[in-house]
Write a protein that holds these residues in place. Sequence first.
Motif, short mmCIF file in Angstrom:
data_model
loop_
_atom_site.label_atom_id
_atom_site.label_comp_id
_atom_site.label_asym_id
_atom_site.label_seq_id
_atom_site.Cartn_x
_atom_site.Cartn_y
_atom_site.Cartn_z
N PHE A 15 5.66 -39.27 77.36
CA PHE A 15 5.19 -38.72 76.08
C PHE A 15 3.68 -38.92 75.86
CE2 PHE A 15 9.68 -40.09 75.28
CZ PHE A 15 10.24 -38.83 75.33
N HIS A 16 2.99 -39.49 76.84
CA HIS A 16 1.53 -39.56 76.78
C HIS A 16 0.98 -38.15 76.96
CE1 HIS A 16 -2.58 -40.34 78.22
NE2 HIS A 16 -2.47 -41.56 77.72
N PRO A 17 -0.15 -37.82 76.33
CA PRO A 17 -0.70 -36.46 76.47
C PRO A 17 -0.96 -36.03 77.91
CG PRO A 17 -1.78 -37.63 74.67
CD PRO A 17 -0.91 -38.63 75.35
N ASP A 18 -1.21 -36.99 78.80
CA ASP A 18 -1.50 -36.64 80.19
C ASP A 18 -0.24 -36.54 81.06
OD1 ASP A 18 -4.16 -36.51 79.63
OD2 ASP A 18 -4.67 -38.48 80.45
N GLU A 19 0.94 -36.84 80.50
CA GLU A 19 2.15 -36.78 81.32
C GLU A 19 2.42 -35.36 81.80
OE1 GLU A 19 6.95 -37.81 81.15
OE2 GLU A 19 5.82 -37.54 79.29
N ALA A 20 2.34 -34.39 80.91
CA ALA A 20 2.67 -33.01 81.28
C ALA A 20 1.73 -32.47 82.37
CB ALA A 20 2.66 -32.11 80.05
N PRO A 21 0.41 -32.61 82.24
CA PRO A 21 -0.45 -32.11 83.34
C PRO A 21 -0.25 -32.88 84.64
CG PRO A 21 -1.77 -33.12 81.59
CD PRO A 21 -0.39 -32.97 81.06
N LEU A 22 0.10 -34.15 84.58
CA LEU A 22 0.41 -34.90 85.81
C LEU A 22 1.70 -34.38 86.45
CD1 LEU A 22 -0.61 -38.49 84.70
CD2 LEU A 22 -1.50 -37.31 86.71
N ASP A 23 2.68 -34.04 85.62
CA ASP A 23 3.90 -33.43 86.14
C ASP A 23 3.58 -32.10 86.84
OD1 ASP A 23 5.37 -35.52 85.16
OD2 ASP A 23 6.19 -34.42 83.45
N ALA A 24 2.70 -31.33 86.22
CA ALA A 24 2.31 -30.05 86.82
C ALA A 24 1.58 -30.27 88.14
CB ALA A 24 1.43 -29.27 85.84
N LEU A 25 0.72 -31.26 88.18
CA LEU A 25 0.01 -31.58 89.41
C LEU A 25 0.98 -31.94 90.53
CD1 LEU A 25 -2.63 -32.21 90.95
CD2 LEU A 25 -2.50 -34.54 90.00
N ALA A 26 2.00 -32.74 90.21
CA ALA A 26 3.00 -33.12 91.21
C ALA A 26 3.74 -31.89 91.72
CB ALA A 26 3.98 -34.13 90.61
N GLU A 27 4.04 -30.95 90.82
CA GLU A 27 4.76 -29.74 91.22
C GLU A 27 3.91 -28.89 92.16
OE1 GLU A 27 8.19 -27.46 91.22
OE2 GLU A 27 7.86 -29.39 90.22
N ILE A 28 2.62 -28.78 91.86
CA ILE A 28 1.74 -27.97 92.69
C ILE A 28 1.55 -28.59 94.07
CG2 ILE A 28 -0.63 -27.12 92.93
CD1 ILE A 28 -0.68 -27.06 89.80
N LEU A 29 1.36 -29.90 94.09
CA LEU A 29 1.09 -30.58 95.36
C LEU A 29 2.34 -30.71 96.23
CD1 LEU A 29 -1.33 -33.41 94.18
CD2 LEU A 29 -1.90 -31.46 95.64
N GLY A 30 3.47 -31.02 95.62
CA GLY A 30 4.63 -31.30 96.45
C GLY A 30 5.96 -31.06 95.80
N GLY A 31 6.08 -30.02 94.97
CA GLY A 31 7.31 -29.82 94.23
C GLY A 31 8.28 -28.83 94.82
N ILE A 66 5.57 -31.47 111.08
CA ILE A 66 5.08 -32.84 111.15
C ILE A 66 6.09 -33.79 110.53
CG2 ILE A 66 3.29 -34.40 110.27
CD1 ILE A 66 1.35 -32.02 110.46
N ALA A 67 6.80 -33.30 109.50
CA ALA A 67 7.72 -34.17 108.76
C ALA A 67 8.99 -33.42 108.43
CB ALA A 67 7.06 -34.67 107.48
N VAL A 68 10.06 -34.19 108.27
CA VAL A 68 11.33 -33.61 107.85
C VAL A 68 11.38 -33.47 106.33
CG1 VAL A 68 12.57 -35.82 107.67
CG2 VAL A 68 13.83 -33.73 108.21
N GLN A 69 10.55 -34.23 105.63
CA GLN A 69 10.51 -34.17 104.17
C GLN A 69 9.13 -34.59 103.70
OE1 GLN A 69 13.71 -36.36 102.15
NE2 GLN A 69 12.30 -36.91 100.51
N ALA A 70 8.63 -33.90 102.68
CA ALA A 70 7.33 -34.25 102.08
C ALA A 70 7.31 -33.74 100.65
CB ALA A 70 6.18 -33.64 102.88
N ASN A 71 7.00 -34.61 99.71
CA ASN A 71 6.99 -34.18 98.32
C ASN A 71 6.08 -35.06 97.48
OD1 ASN A 71 8.57 -36.53 97.34
ND2 ASN A 71 10.24 -35.57 98.49
N ALA A 72 5.88 -34.63 96.25
CA ALA A 72 5.15 -35.39 95.25
C ALA A 72 5.98 -35.45 93.99
CB ALA A 72 3.78 -34.76 94.97
N SER A 73 5.88 -36.54 93.26
CA SER A 73 6.65 -36.68 92.03
C SER A 73 5.88 -37.53 91.03
CB SER A 73 8.02 -37.32 92.31
OG SER A 73 7.86 -38.61 92.86
N HIS A 74 6.28 -37.40 89.76
CA HIS A 74 5.61 -38.20 88.73
C HIS A 74 6.63 -38.70 87.70
CE1 HIS A 74 3.11 -38.71 84.94
NE2 HIS A 74 2.69 -39.65 85.78
#
Length: 970
Positions: free
Chosen positions: A294-310, A325-333
């Motif tokens: 619920f911090h104001p920066d949570e939503a843009p950080l979630d979006a960043l995770a989706e773009i990078l590795g969602g 190179i890998a069998v799995q690679a992702n980003a999450s927040h």
Amino acid sequence: MRKTTFKLATLLALLSIGVAQAQTKLVEKVTRKGNELLIPYEKYVLPNGLTLVIHEDHSDPIVHVDVTYHVGSAREEIGKSGFAHFFEHMMFQGSDHVADDEHFKIVTESGGTLNGTTNRDRTNYFETLPSNQLERALWLEADRMGFLLDAVTQKKFEIQRATVKNERGQNYDNRPYGLVSEYVAKNLYPYGHPYSWLTIGYVEDLNRVNVNDLKNFFLRWYGPNNAVLTIGGDVNSKQVVSLVEKYFGNIPSGPAVTKTQVPTPVLDKDRYVSYEDNIRFPMLQITFPTVPNFHPDEAPLDALAEILGGGKSSLFYKNFVKKQIAVQANASHPATELAGQFTFTVLPFPDKKLDSIEAAIRQTLVEFEKRGVTDDDIKQFTATREAQLIDGLSSVSGKVSQLASFQTFLGNPNYLPQEFKRYKSVTKADIMRVYNQYIKGKNAVILTVYPKGKADIVAKPDNYTISTADYKAPDYGYAGLTYKKPKDNFDRSAKPGPGPNPTLKVPPYWTDKLANGLKVIGTRNDEVPTVTMLFSIKGGHLLSATDPSKAGIAQLTAALMNEATERFSNEELNAKLEKLGSSIDIRASTEEINVSVESMVKNLDSTLALVEEKLLRPKFAAEDFERLKKQQIELIANQSTQPVVIANKAYSKLLYGPDNIRSIPVSGTTKTVEAITLDDVKTFYQKYLSPSVTNLVVVGDVDQSTAMTKLAFLNKWTPKSVTLPKAAPARKIDKTRIYLVDKEKAAQSEIRIGYLTDIPYDATGEYYRATLANYMLGGAFNSRINMNLREDKGWTYGARSGFGSTKTPGPFTAQAGVKAAATDSSVVEFVKEITNYSKSGITEQELAFVKSSLGQVDALRYETPLQKAFFLGRIIEYDLPRNYVEQQSDILRNITKAQIDAVAKKNLPINNMIITVVGNKELVKPGLERLGYELVELDKEGNPLVTASSTSTAPAKAGSSSDNKGNNRN
């Protein structure tokens, strides 16, 4: 939206009045106007501080009750980790007016389901029941809130301590990568930080705590003033308030609870840490500290995770998975009440060193900086979040959970519109800002998990040691706590009876058929603006019976159908789906290839255009084939590290025999997948995927005419003549044997006991009666098997049994993961329970329970779109009559003890079963040998190694095992 709020001063004045004089007052009422995205509710506060939130939803005859206490593992302290979760278990062990193990029994008998969960910040307890059982649920929850402690005994304490330790063994110690979160937590947060340990806790801490610790924990945190009671479903608010006042109103308030305040972790350098695990793929995980939820920066950080590795259109997928190179690679927040964690996770193929993976991750971030955030990124993210939020509204339990969470952490149940708004408002500038603020150039915990004996592949040598300096234990105010029970003017020991039986709403449905043979079944569901579609294409893995040397081809074909099509790359397809907030997923199973589709109604046409692409025009590109084939072979090799998979594979091979295709996993074997060519896949697709063997289920806010018009594209699908394999005859078992697979140093043993039946699925025949007979043996939580091994002995986190037939006869299986030291004892108890049930049958009391429980549970079965889809899918698959539910109800209502006993006696041949054990041979073999069965050792593929007959000729009786001592509870 219409929102009525009563002034806080008025509320505080009410709370200052004595309990005997004060009244429960309505704080606010929120209603919906039009199609607003919100959950209507009424909010009340009782004089003792309990917050009550009520949501009326009369679409189904069910009610969901949730009690959330604002306490989780973050309220623990060093040396007493795992206590909040341990206490959650104790809350199911009875109270003054509810006997030991009765909570589960009463709810299940009432046709309901229940559970409890603990996380870092809260613990919740919940029941979903037919709506006529509301008062009973409130009585149960109130009794453990106000009358728990005198029912807590040392014996119960020890059994649940053992159960929690088994849960840790099963879900953490005995699972590949199971300790990743623990290593990150203790190295990311300062020593003593509320998040520096996991909710499950440490075994040594669980061994250290005592009953008095538990009682103080209850007194400190489990008062009504630290709880939110949320009730949703087919209820009347006025009646709910009256019942809540009756059962909860006199419970005394607990000590005041204030919000925890902790600083954000600051890392002065990158912290490299590592540990060894029994895995095939190493793991590199990089974790940055971020912001609470619920911090104001949570939503843009979630979006960043989706773009990078969602997803498959992300940079991490492109740079790691796509390039093999890998069998799995992702980003999450993930973000919780006190902090957030931004995490990159990569599982490279075994030949990779982790320093090169770290370098590739950092290069991917440089690529992102140059690329920036696109308009499509924003569209994909916001559409996906919108779909997720709406999906949470498809069930009463989902809506209640959201209301309870928002009230617990924000004091505002009506946060959903703001939640939607904050994700809808994320901008490209926001995402780049948080990237620069929390990720770029910042320090992180860099964890390597390496396979046994391969410490040389770590990203860098460990460079961080946890410091205990400056730690000061918090004073949570446990001193001087006293236990005060409510004083009532009614008999609380009287269990409330049910209200009038609700009217069951079996979904009305329509059927149709295309000219090419595709069968369609559907129902209109306008509760949420979505559509769910399930395609079932018959055959699946079973079609490999014609050429077992290429088993695994169904799974590889399905995987390739999730990739590029003739007109679009996989990345383009996934970008389109994400911008629609839709999903299309194709998977192979033993008997089918399944295509599941989720879409917003407004985007259905665009989504179906992509279904057409994937289903009718797969590209089967050579580069996709080589990558997915390599992944499938590597994942097969990885299965040898997973005890549950090893047990299932060995058990299946013993059940069906090595020449039956069902004895080979759907994924195939290394040898069979290596033999598959791209032409084989194309031939499999052309030969076997046909509308003539396909069923389609449609559930959503569309009528039959509209749905069939939109499905017209399926007429392009050319039918073929597909002959489905016939079932092989059941393999006969001449006598019961134990088959042992060694899993070195395993903390737990996986047990499978059963045989291959000769009864196929029948909704109103012998199979249905067999499931009724099994319910008290191992089908319900309070079944004989589970109550024995879990609740009485504390040897397992859960034990069960069941029949598993489809159109072809399937197995009867009893199973559990048990602590290693109790392996032979657990086998004895399994055999004892099956033997006794087969010989003596069900009791009249148990039969009454089965009839009550299963006779009411239908109220819960047709609520969500997915539940409706599965219900309709069964009807079309087995060509069931429209009134088959009523037929089952008649059978259940009229079945006798003698009939149940006859079914049990016939279908539980304990002397002709397979007993499969996967565990630490050095520890468990001596005890198993003393049980008197022939013991055969198998390798991890289920092939015989050594056969050694035991010295005894008769199976051991219950109690004869060396570990089966009466006081063996740990």
